[in-house]
Design an enzyme around this catalytic site. Structure first.
Site, PDB file in Angstrom:
ATOM      1  NE  ARG A 121      40.663  39.594  64.613  1.00 31.61           N
ATOM      2  CZ  ARG A 121      39.413  40.036  64.793  1.00 31.61           C
ATOM      3  NH1 ARG A 121      39.101  41.280  64.561  1.00 31.61           N
ATOM      4  NH2 ARG A 121      38.481  39.209  65.205  1.00 31.61           N
ATOM      5  NE  ARG A 125      41.100  45.662  59.913  1.00 36.54           N
ATOM      6  CZ  ARG A 125      39.863  45.219  59.738  1.00 36.54           C
ATOM      7  NH1 ARG A 125      39.086  45.753  58.829  1.00 36.54           N
ATOM      8  NH2 ARG A 125      39.400  44.239  60.486  1.00 36.54           N
ATOM      9  NE  ARG A 133      44.361  45.432  54.623  1.00 34.75           N
ATOM     10  CZ  ARG A 133      43.525  45.994  53.761  1.00 34.75           C
ATOM     11  NH1 ARG A 133      43.977  46.663  52.750  1.00 34.75           N
ATOM     12  NH2 ARG A 133      42.221  45.880  53.949  1.00 34.75           N
ATOM     13  CG  ASP A 183      42.560  35.135  57.492  1.00 34.75           C
ATOM     14  OD1 ASP A 183      42.417  36.030  58.332  1.00 34.75           O
ATOM     15  OD2 ASP A 183      41.624  34.418  57.106  1.00 34.75           O
ATOM     16  CE1 TYR A 192      34.301  33.697  57.907  1.00 32.51           C
ATOM     17  CE2 TYR A 192      35.191  31.951  59.287  1.00 32.51           C
ATOM     18  CZ  TYR A 192      34.766  33.260  59.130  1.00 32.51           C
ATOM     19  OH  TYR A 192      34.807  34.120  60.195  1.00 32.51           O
TER      20      TYR A 192
HETATM   21  O1  1CP Z   1      47.790  39.251  64.795  1.00 28.11           O
HETATM   22  C1  1CP Z   1      47.233  38.141  64.656  1.00 28.11           C
HETATM   23  O2  1CP Z   1      46.444  37.675  65.485  1.00 28.11           O
HETATM   24  C2  1CP Z   1      47.665  37.276  63.488  1.00 28.11           C
HETATM   25  C3  1CP Z   1      46.927  37.364  62.267  1.00 28.11           C
HETATM   26  C4  1CP Z   1      45.497  36.843  62.095  1.00 28.11           C
HETATM   27  C5  1CP Z   1      44.825  35.747  62.681  1.00 28.11           C
HETATM   28  C6  1CP Z   1      45.301  34.848  63.809  1.00 28.11           C
HETATM   29  C7  1CP Z   1      44.636  37.401  61.143  1.00 28.11           C
HETATM   30  C8  1CP Z   1      44.936  38.568  60.307  1.00 28.11           C
HETATM   31  N1  1CP Z   1      43.488  36.628  61.094  1.00 28.11           N
HETATM   32  C9  1CP Z   1      43.574  35.627  62.031  1.00 28.11           C
HETATM   33  C10 1CP Z   1      42.603  34.565  62.313  1.00 28.11           C
HETATM   34  C11 1CP Z   1      41.238  34.636  61.752  1.00 28.11           C
HETATM   35  N2  1CP Z   1      40.824  35.061  60.511  1.00 28.11           N
HETATM   36  C12 1CP Z   1      40.086  34.145  62.421  1.00 28.11           C
HETATM   37  C13 1CP Z   1      40.128  33.489  63.770  1.00 28.11           C
HETATM   38  C14 1CP Z   1      40.278  34.458  64.869  1.00 28.11           C
HETATM   39  C15 1CP Z   1      39.140  35.390  65.086  1.00 28.11           C
HETATM   40  O3  1CP Z   1      38.032  34.917  65.325  1.00 28.11           O
HETATM   41  O4  1CP Z   1      39.395  36.607  65.047  1.00 28.11           O
HETATM   42  C16 1CP Z   1      38.980  34.337  61.580  1.00 28.11           C
HETATM   43  C17 1CP Z   1      37.535  33.982  61.879  1.00 28.11           C
HETATM   44  C18 1CP Z   1      39.449  34.912  60.378  1.00 28.11           C
HETATM   45  C19 1CP Z   1      38.652  35.241  59.169  1.00 28.11           C
HETATM   46  C20 1CP Z   1      38.807  36.657  58.834  1.00 28.11           C
HETATM   47  N3  1CP Z   1      39.911  37.181  58.212  1.00 28.11           N
HETATM   48  C21 1CP Z   1      37.956  37.724  59.173  1.00 28.11           C
HETATM   49  C22 1CP Z   1      36.735  37.592  60.045  1.00 28.11           C
HETATM   50  C23 1CP Z   1      35.462  37.696  59.324  1.00 28.11           C
HETATM   51  C24 1CP Z   1      34.280  37.315  60.214  1.00 28.11           C
HETATM   52  O5  1CP Z   1      33.619  36.338  59.852  1.00 28.11           O
HETATM   53  O6  1CP Z   1      34.018  37.985  61.242  1.00 28.11           O
HETATM   54  C25 1CP Z   1      38.532  38.898  58.669  1.00 28.11           C
HETATM   55  C26 1CP Z   1      37.983  40.281  58.709  1.00 28.11           C
HETATM   56  C27 1CP Z   1      39.788  38.533  58.092  1.00 28.11           C
HETATM   57  C28 1CP Z   1      40.811  39.449  57.522  1.00 28.11           C
HETATM   58  C29 1CP Z   1      41.968  39.688  58.414  1.00 28.11           C
HETATM   59  N4  1CP Z   1      42.793  38.703  58.937  1.00 28.11           N
HETATM   60  C30 1CP Z   1      43.821  39.272  59.657  1.00 28.11           C
HETATM   61  C31 1CP Z   1      43.656  40.701  59.602  1.00 28.11           C
HETATM   62  C32 1CP Z   1      44.587  41.711  60.219  1.00 28.11           C
HETATM   63  C33 1CP Z   1      42.496  40.942  58.826  1.00 28.11           C
HETATM   64  C34 1CP Z   1      41.949  42.312  58.461  1.00 28.11           C
HETATM   65  C35 1CP Z   1      42.270  42.527  57.037  1.00 28.11           C
HETATM   66  C36 1CP Z   1      42.709  43.884  56.673  1.00 28.11           C
HETATM   67  O7  1CP Z   1      43.818  44.332  56.994  1.00 28.11           O
HETATM   68  O8  1CP Z   1      41.896  44.526  55.983  1.00 28.11           O
END
Ligand code: 1CP
Length: 351
Positions: free
Chosen positions: A27, A31, A40, A77, A154
């Site tokens: 990540r 943010r 964003r 994502d 999910y």
């Molecule tokens: O920078 C990076 O790593 C690339 C972008 C990336 C990746 C690899 C994002 C952007 N998401 C992910 C993978 C992801 N998404 C995972 C696997 C990795 C991990 O465990 O962190 C999972 C479980 C998700 C699902 C997801 N998407 C969640 C998690 C919810 C939970 O169950 O805890 C969330 C909050 C998102 C939204 C998201 N995805 C990425 C970002 C930057 C965000 C935040 C959104 C925003 O800007 O509001």
């Protein structure tokens, strides 16, 4: 194709010598960066950002421009696949992902189609191509997907979960239905990652964020088996180079030997596993990625340096280490501490 100027990350995955330990951060675009928050807001919401090729490219490059990371990761994502399967993904501010049509019945699973990436997820492969072009060989680009098990949590819970009541009920009561879903997801992930590879991804990582909530036997049957199927279905060579695959099961420290047996190139470790012991267990079969507790980044420069040194020491000398956090960076981190982290890895690992 432009030549890769920094191939430390790919060399470490191939267990070849490097001048210093490569580092990137799960990540890393996100943010905690003010420049990310700005883009964003401009995009409106998270999915619109993912679907806007220019903006997705811009945020993927932000951490590369600001820090000396040794790899970039596609900005997207893991939930793009369920969205493309018709579940209707949306994000509620402060609550995370949700689906309009979560999977409820066997019929819902029967009716699912395997993803055709070129048709259904063109915005992802477009982002891969553009990021790759804009990187211009500075560092390699990592593509990614969720593991079938993690995607299924999910899809069945309809949102993030702590206890996974619905999918675990299905696992014990209707295992054939769950297997049918996981099989469709594995085929979709193979199609998705191969499309990312043919669009320019130079390595891929599978995020099995929720594999660690499974029992010992259930992990092998419902998560690992499908990741192994994916590893066997991936194109592992492109543009004259190997395309390595990294498997990351959060909470998977007890299954490292099984993970190495899948034929993957690297295993991601969370912070609960000692990386030196992990190395002794997998031997020279795979590279290891990790594994600093993301919470260390809430401390200060000298505490970060201390923790970085201790992980480098635990891994020891020789090949096969990619430095990373044990999970994603959280939004509250000061970017100056990220700089301290990246610089410490490079400084203290210099050969
Ligand atoms: O920078 C990076 O790593 C690339 C972008 C990336 C990746 C690899 C994002 C952007 N998401 C992910 C993978 C992801 N998404 C995972 C696997 C990795 C991990 O465990 O962190 C999972 C479980 C998700 C699902 C997801 N998407 C969640 C998690 C919810 C939970 O169950 O805890 C969330 C909050 C998102 C939204 C998201 N995805 C990425 C970002 C930057 C965000 C935040 C959104 C925003 O800007 O509001």
């Amino acid at each position: 194709m432009t030549e890769l100027k920094n191939d430390r990350f790919l060399r470490a995955l191939a267990r070849q010598p490097v001048d210093r330990t490569p580092v990137w951060m799960m990540r890393q675009a996100g943010r905690y960066l003010p420049e990310y928050r700005k883009i964003r807001n401009q995009a409106g919401d998270f999915m619109s950002l993912c679907k806007n090729t220019d903006l997705a490219c811009e945020v993927a490059l932000q951490p590369i421009d600001r820090f000396n990371f040794d790899a970039a990761i596609l900005f997207s994502d893991i939930l793009t696949i369920p969205d493309a399967m018709g579940l209707g993904l949306y994000f509620v501010e402060g609550e995370g992902p949700k689906f309009h049509k979560p999977l409820r019945t066997e019929t819902d699973i029967n009716d699912l189609n395997i993803v055709d990436t070129k048709r259904d997820l063109k915005y992802v492969t477009d982002a891969v191509s553009l990021i790759r072009r804009e990187l211009n060989g500075r560092v390699p680009l990592i593509g990614f997907s969720g593991s079938p098990w993690t995607l299924a949590t999910y899809m069945i819970e309809g949102q993030s979960s702590r206890d996974f009541p619905n999918i675990k009920m299905m696992l014990y009561k209707q295992p054939e239905s769950l297997h049918q879903l996981l099989d469709k997801l594995a085929l979709s992930v193979i199609n998705y990652l191969n499309a990312q590879i043919s669009s320019g991804a130079q390595a891929v990582q599978i995020f099995d964020t929720w594999g660690g909530v499974l029992s010992h036997d259930a992990y092998a049957e419902f998560s690992l088996a499908y990741m192994e199927k994916i590893v066997n279905g991936l194109v592992r060579h492109s543009e004259g180079r190997d395309v390595p695959v990294i498997l990351f099961t959060k909470g998977g420290g007890q299954w490292l030997e099984l993970l190495a047996d899948t034929g993957c190139d690297g295993i991601g470790l969370d912070w609960t596993t000692d990386i030196g012991s992990a190395r002794r267990r997998v031997g020279d079969r795979v590279a290891l990625q990790g594994n600093m507790d993301p919470a260390v980044l809430r401390s200060d420069q000298s505490s970060i340096e201390y923790q970085v040194k201790s992980i480098l020491q635990s891994y020891g000398t020789g090949v096969g280490h990619i430095f990373n956090l044990g999970h994603g960076i959280t939004p509250d981190i000061d970017p100056n501490n990220v700089k301290a982290f990246v610089d410490a890895v490079h400084q203290y690992s210099q050969r």
